[in-house]
Motif scaffolding. Structure first.
Motif, PDB file in Angstrom:
ATOM      1  N   ASP A   1      -7.146  -0.819  -2.179  1.00 29.26           N
ATOM      2  CA  ASP A   1      -6.426   0.161  -2.994  1.00 29.26           C
ATOM      3  C   ASP A   1      -4.929  -0.126  -2.856  1.00 29.26           C
ATOM      4  O   ASP A   1      -4.243   0.477  -2.027  1.00 29.26           O
TER       5      ASP A   1
ATOM      6  N   LYS B   1      -7.186   2.142   3.020  1.00 25.53           N
ATOM      7  CA  LYS B   1      -6.817   1.726   1.651  1.00 25.53           C
ATOM      8  C   LYS B   1      -6.833   0.198   1.554  1.00 25.53           C
ATOM      9  O   LYS B   1      -7.213  -0.369   0.542  1.00 25.53           O
TER      10      LYS B   1
ATOM     11  N   ILE C   1       0.858  -1.194   0.000  1.00 27.06           N
ATOM     12  CA  ILE C   1       0.000   0.000   0.000  1.00 27.06           C
ATOM     13  C   ILE C   1       0.888   1.235   0.000  1.00 27.06           C
ATOM     14  O   ILE C   1       1.795   1.353   0.829  1.00 27.06           O
TER      15      ILE C   1
ATOM     16  N   ALA D   1     -13.381   5.624   1.049  1.00 27.45           N
ATOM     17  CA  ALA D   1     -12.023   6.168   0.906  1.00 27.45           C
ATOM     18  C   ALA D   1     -11.992   7.614   1.386  1.00 27.45           C
ATOM     19  O   ALA D   1     -13.013   8.312   1.354  1.00 27.45           O
TER      20      ALA D   1
END
Ligand code: KG4
Ligand code: ZN
Length: 411
Positions: A394, A389, A124, A180
């Protein structure tokens, strides 16, 4: 993006890695809330010899420190959890992508990438500034406070940055994933950062590095109204055609609340010259050089300075804090922020905390600061910012690189 990681089976353990400047840091944070470990190897003493961070030395030190610091973070996390934790127990590795020193960032990113690849865990990428904001949110969650109302206004104020962000969470894109965070930059310094001004003024006055803690301690002994420093109107020039100005990117519509700290630094220099303070400054510099045991926490620090110097220091701090306070609350009002978060190294400043807390109370706005350990650079904040995330899946691409000028959110 690699589809690895099994949130369903996870313990919610994120390893955070931070090497953007002069601290090699690693931490294990559970579910974005509990820092099981937070290890920081500071290079401050090394760079203090040069009065500032030397990029080449920083990279070399990160290389030396990264492996033992990460091992220590894993081991201490096991102690805190009450059962051994190994690399295999991690759910993901979060690393600072930028902004920061290119060579320094590369050490952390390269190590994190190799680790993620070897363990087959997701990687990440975290913006360092976002990390500073999440340090505060993580501690608020740890205290089991009710979530801060959104949008919140974040003042990130450190040696490299002085930024105001309007931060909020958007709806999850897919069912089962998490909301998010989004950021809008509504203010920034057009020249020096506030911490940089502290460091430069401290150096000018013969005090140690970093200057913030020295000035913070000494300011309590002076008269803050002795020297009336002022902050003028900031003119941001539009970029000339064909010239990209990295310090002044194209802005979105709407008001902006910018800062400028190079003027006050020059005003302090001028004051020193017109008041013939050079000699006493040289004497103080020599005293400090001869006695490394003197620190900003030493008891009789004020004896290092005459009244004129103490007044100058108190007035400098009073003006800088006043400016940060005015811009922050003006922006909060303009954007309808419902809470305020202050973070970064300068958030450790006692006068900043006191005055911002008092004004927030007057306006009935919740305000949160990080603990002192999480004010300055650390990796728990990177792991905490990595958690939403992770939930939103993500993940970083395998070719993640260092981005020294990385920006956060819309300008
Ligand atoms: O966040 P940080 O550790 O590193 C950067 O990302 O820059 O911030 C370091 C900065 C230095 O400029 C230091 O002088 C300042 O934070 N600082 C302070 C205080 N403690 C650290 N400034 C004012 N008052 C303090 N108590
Ligand atoms: Zn920082």
């Amino acid at each position: 993006m690699r589809e690895t990681g099994r949130p369903g089976l996870s313990q919610g353990l994120i390893l955070g890695i931070e090497t953007s400047c002069d601290e090699t840091a690693a931490a294990v944070v559970r579910s974005g809330t509990t820092a099981l470990s937070n290890v920081v190897a500071s290079q401050m003493a090394l760079h203090a010899n040069y009065g500032g961070v030397v990029p080449e030395l920083a990279s070399r030190e990160h290389l030396r420190n990264i492996v033992p610091v990460v091992r220590e973070a894993i081991s201490r996390a096991g102690t805190a959890a009450g059962h051994p934790i190994t690399f295999a127990d991690l759910d993901a590795i979060a690393v600072t992508q930028g902004p920061g020193l290119a060579g320094a960032l590369l050490v952390g990113i390269t190590y994190a990438k190799a680790l993620a690849y070897g363990l087959d865990k997701p990687l990440i990428a975290v913006n360092h500034l976002e990390g500073h904001i999440h340090a505060v949110l993580m501690e608020a969650r740890q205290r089991a406070e009710t979530p801060m109302p959104l949008p919140l206004l974040a003042l990130v104020v450190s040696g490299g940055h002085t930024h105001l962000y309007l931060a909020t969470q958007v709806e999850a894109q897919q069912q089962g994933t998490a909301a998010a965070w989004t950021y809008r930059n509504v203010g920034r310094t057009v020249d020096d950062a506030a911490g940089e001004a502290y460091d430069k003024v401290a150096k000018l006055l013969g005090l140690g590095y970093p200057g913030g803690p020295w000035i913070d301690s000494l300011a309590t002994h002076g008269n803050p109204r002795a020297v009336p420093f002022t902050f003028g109107h900031i003119h941001t020039r539009p970029p000339r055609e064909g010239v990209t100005n990295k310090k002044a990117p194209t802005r979105t519509e709407g008001p902006h609340f910018d800062f400028s700290f190079s003027g006050i630094k020059t005003a302090v220099l001028r004051y020193v010259e017109t008041h013939h303070m050079r000699e006493s400054i040289a004497a103080r510099r020599a005293t400090l050089a001869a006695d490394p045991a003197l620190t900003p926490k030493s008891g009789d620090l004020a004896s290092l300075c005459d009244t004129q110097t103490l007044d100058l220091i108190a007035s400098f701090q009073y003006a800088v804090v006043g400016n940060l306070q005015r811009q922050t609350f003006a922006a909060a009002e303009a954007f309808g922020a419902r809470a305020i978060v202050v973070s970064g190294g300068v958030a450790a400043n006692s006068e900043l905390r006191r005055r911002l807390q008092a004004e927030a109370a007057r306006r009935n706005l919740p305000i949160a600061f990080p603990s002192l350990a999480l004010s300055t650079d650390n990796a728990a904040m990177i792991a905490a910012a990595g958690w939403p995330k992770f939930l939103a899946r993500d993940f970083a691409a395998e070719d993640l690189g260092a981005t020294p000028q990385l920006r956060l959110g819309q300008p």
